[in-house]
Design a protein around this motif. Structure first.
Motif, PDB file in Angstrom:
ATOM      1  N   TYR A  55       1.122  -0.912  -0.292  1.00 18.07           N
ATOM      2  CA  TYR A  55      -0.168  -0.112   0.199  1.00 18.07           C
ATOM      3  C   TYR A  55       1.652   0.849  -0.144  1.00 18.07           C
ATOM      4  O   TYR A  55       1.573   1.493   0.958  1.00 18.07           O
ATOM      5  CB  TYR A  55      -0.605  -0.088   1.072  1.00 18.07           C
ATOM      6  N   SER A  64      -7.623   1.672  -1.647  1.00 21.14           N
ATOM      7  CA  SER A  64      -8.064   2.009  -0.483  1.00 21.14           C
ATOM      8  C   SER A  64      -9.377   1.148  -1.054  1.00 21.14           C
ATOM      9  O   SER A  64     -10.315   1.294  -0.401  1.00 21.14           O
ATOM     10  CB  SER A  64      -8.367   3.222  -0.257  1.00 21.14           C
ATOM     11  N   ILE A  96      -7.421   6.039   2.798  1.00 21.42           N
ATOM     12  CA  ILE A  96      -8.014   5.066   3.113  1.00 21.42           C
ATOM     13  C   ILE A  96      -8.297   5.061   4.808  1.00 21.42           C
ATOM     14  O   ILE A  96      -9.467   4.676   5.132  1.00 21.42           O
ATOM     15  CB  ILE A  96      -7.119   3.524   3.322  1.00 21.42           C
TER      16      ILE A  96
END
Length: 291
Positions: A55, A64, A96
């Motif tokens: 990520y 996300s 996110i």
């Protein structure tokens, strides 16, 4: 119950990893990591077996959306970490967290390492109020413009992050824009080769320029702006035309040079200064012909 943990990790010293952080990572069904190889080493030290996926800033938005959907459908517990320090602070995480909030997913932040707070605490510079800027632009012109904004901020204490390859250039630019700044430059915080340099910008600049190891390790810079000049809020304003006239007569400038200096002094944009110069030019021409 689905939730998203924001988990700080050590910025150097592994002993800064908290018991709660370890428990959160073990409880999670999934860990989002900026660099999975780097984070896997950390997980191995603390015997954490949770699944790990990447990520980072290049896949943050798409991933996300995928992870939030997974949390909602399968009631997952997810943790996010970065390579070092606290997620979302000049690191991925914002996207996110925003989506989690919008979907009523519980977001839990853990206490832990953050270069900003550590640097502020050891800086010896007033920390009652401070502005955080993170990484500034790389190009010199944009960097100087960003530092001009720092200079005009009413909050005089500021925090800047910088990479080892660009630290010398940043200090040169600070010296140019805020020559009276007081700095505390922190390198490799909490690590074996931690180094903290304190003094005026010129003193710090000289020390780092002569440091053969300057281009190793990440930097957190705490600065205090002694060059702030409070703007006149009295409401009295001098027109750009008047400024141009003053430079032409007091300094014997040409119209072009007068406009150039006004822009360089940041008294006006190029466009506004040019428009004002047309009015001045028109005035001169009308007076010549009237005589």
């Amino acid at each position: 119950m689905s939730k998203l943990y924001i988990v700080p990790t050590p910025i150097g010293n592994l002993n800064d990893m908290t018991t709660r952080a370890i428990e959160a990572l073990k409880e999670s069904n999934l860990i989002l990591a900026e660099d999975t190889r780097h984070t896997q080493n950390l997980l191995n030290v603390f015997e954490i077996k949770t699944k790990l996926i990447s990520y980072h800033k290049f896949n943050e938005k798409k991933r996300s959306e995928e992870i939030i959907e997974e949390i909602l459908i399968n009631d997952k517990i997810v943790s996010i970490v970065t390579d070092a320090g606290t997620p979302c602070i000049s690191d991925p995480g914002y996207e996110i967290v925003k989506l989690a909030r919008e979907n009523n997913i519980e977001v839990i932040g853990l206490a832990g390492a953050c270069a900003t707070t550590i640097a502020l605490s050891v800086s010896g510079i007033n920390t009652d109020r401070f502005s955080f800027y993170g990484f500034l632009p790389r190009k010199d012109k944009e960097l100087e413009e960003a530092l001009e904004e720092v200079k005009q901020n009413l909050i005089k204490t500021y925090v800047i992050y910088e990479s080892p390859k660009r630290i010398k250039n940043l200090l040169n630019c600070i010296n140019k824009v805020m020559p009276n700044a007081q700095l505390c430059v922190c390198k490799e915080l909490t690590k074996l080769h931690e180094r903290i340099t304190y003094g005026t910008v010129s003193e710090v600049k000289e020390i780092i320029e002569n440091d053969e190891n300057a281009e190793r390790g990440e930097y957190a810079i705490i600065g205090f702006n002694n060059d702030f000049v409070e703007k006149d809020e009295s409401g009295f304003k001098v027109s750009l035309e008047a400024l141009i006239f003053d430079k032409i007569y007091s300094k014997q400038y040409s119209l072009k040079d007068a406009v150039k200096e006004i822009v360089e002094e940041k008294n006006a944009s190029k466009n506004d200064a040019y428009k004002a110069s047309l009015n001045v030019k028109e005035f001169f021409e009308s007076n010549v012909f009237s005589n």
